[in-house]
Enzyme design. Sequence first.
Site, PDB file in Angstrom:
ATOM      1  N   SER A 138      40.740  39.261  37.048  1.00  0.00           N
ATOM      2  CA  SER A 138      40.218  37.893  36.907  1.00  0.00           C
ATOM      3  C   SER A 138      39.682  37.777  35.491  1.00  0.00           C
ATOM      4  O   SER A 138      39.326  38.795  34.872  1.00  0.00           O
ATOM      5  CB  SER A 138      39.076  37.662  37.900  1.00  0.00           C
ATOM      6  OG  SER A 138      38.362  36.484  37.563  1.00  0.00           O
ATOM      7  N   TYR A 152      31.205  40.938  42.337  1.00  0.00           N
ATOM      8  CA  TYR A 152      32.600  40.524  42.125  1.00  0.00           C
ATOM      9  C   TYR A 152      33.000  40.724  40.653  1.00  0.00           C
ATOM     10  O   TYR A 152      34.047  41.305  40.360  1.00  0.00           O
ATOM     11  CB  TYR A 152      32.793  39.061  42.539  1.00  0.00           C
ATOM     12  CG  TYR A 152      34.195  38.567  42.280  1.00  0.00           C
ATOM     13  CD1 TYR A 152      35.255  38.995  43.077  1.00  0.00           C
ATOM     14  CD2 TYR A 152      34.483  37.705  41.223  1.00  0.00           C
ATOM     15  CE1 TYR A 152      36.559  38.572  42.829  1.00  0.00           C
ATOM     16  CE2 TYR A 152      35.779  37.272  40.970  1.00  0.00           C
ATOM     17  CZ  TYR A 152      36.806  37.705  41.778  1.00  0.00           C
ATOM     18  OH  TYR A 152      38.103  37.288  41.530  1.00  0.00           O
TER      19      TYR A 152
END
Length: 258
Positions: A138, A152
């Site tokens: 990401s 995360y």
Amino acid sequence: MKRANSGEVAVITGASSGIGREIALVLDSVGYDTVLVARRMDRLLALSERMKNNTTIICADLSEQSECERVFEEVCDENVQIMVNCAGFGAVGSFSELPLERELQMIDVNVKAVHILTKLFLKKFKEQGSGRILNVASVAGLMPGGPLMATYYATKAYVCSLTESIAAELKSEKSPVTVSALCPGPVDTEFCDVAGAGFAMKGLTPKECAMYAVMETLKGKTIIIPPSVMKAARTASRFVPSAVTLSVISKYQNKKLN
Ligand SMILES: NC(=O)c1ccc[n+]([C@@H]2O[C@H](COP(=O)([O-])OP(=O)(O)OC[C@H]3O[C@@H](n4cnc5c(N)ncnc54)[C@H](OP(=O)(O)O)[C@@H]3O)[C@@H](O)[C@H]2O)c1
């Protein structure tokens, strides 16, 4: 996009939804046989019915090491040429409040499963002298951190760092094998629902993201950032102090709590 030779196989985790599902469709459209991995069998069956080439379904919970190893064992005698580690999820909330069990499960799927499968497939690809690994990270993994999504962001930083290091090893060995990290900004999938986010910035469609990811993976690019406002943000983050970037991210993540 270069077409696959007959019988070449692509394994895709997280194929039941979102980016993984679209990557599987793109790879099928350019001639790969596909192996679809996730927990939700009904979703995988529905996807397999759309495929033009051969498809195998493996129902597996990748938060368990033995399940990651079983996935590899089930396909290791096949002509696998692409391995896509896409399964993953996030959770929004302050670090002190988020349940530890959920975070450890996130680390198991986003970090441990990617680590195990990358190692197993990399060994196979080096032995066979070909193959490409795509780890779905990401743009979060390229930032200094992510308040309110701390775990995360940390898991995705691990994936980016691991991928870049392996890519450098492969380059210095002049290996034909490549490893890439896909670093998208927001993509419109089930991700925000699973993460418990009450707000989502309008993102790329999963199809746009998948097309770009496969194209760049087949070129052997190491860090793949699909064009979007987040690509500009990543560039900008290189020129401003980390504290400023963290404060901007914190404001953005805060909206997800409301
Ligand atoms: N959407 C975004 O904005 C965005 C941005 C950057 C990066 N990403 C990354 O892209 C990847 C795909 O996410 P998405 O946006 O497509 O979200 P999604 O639609 O929620 O898809 C997540 C996929 O991961 C699978 N998965 C989750 N836990 C699993 C487990 N324990 N075992 C096996 N499979 C599991 C899910 O399958 P089952 O539930 O059927 O098991 C599903 O196929 C993730 O790694 C995510 O971090 C997403």
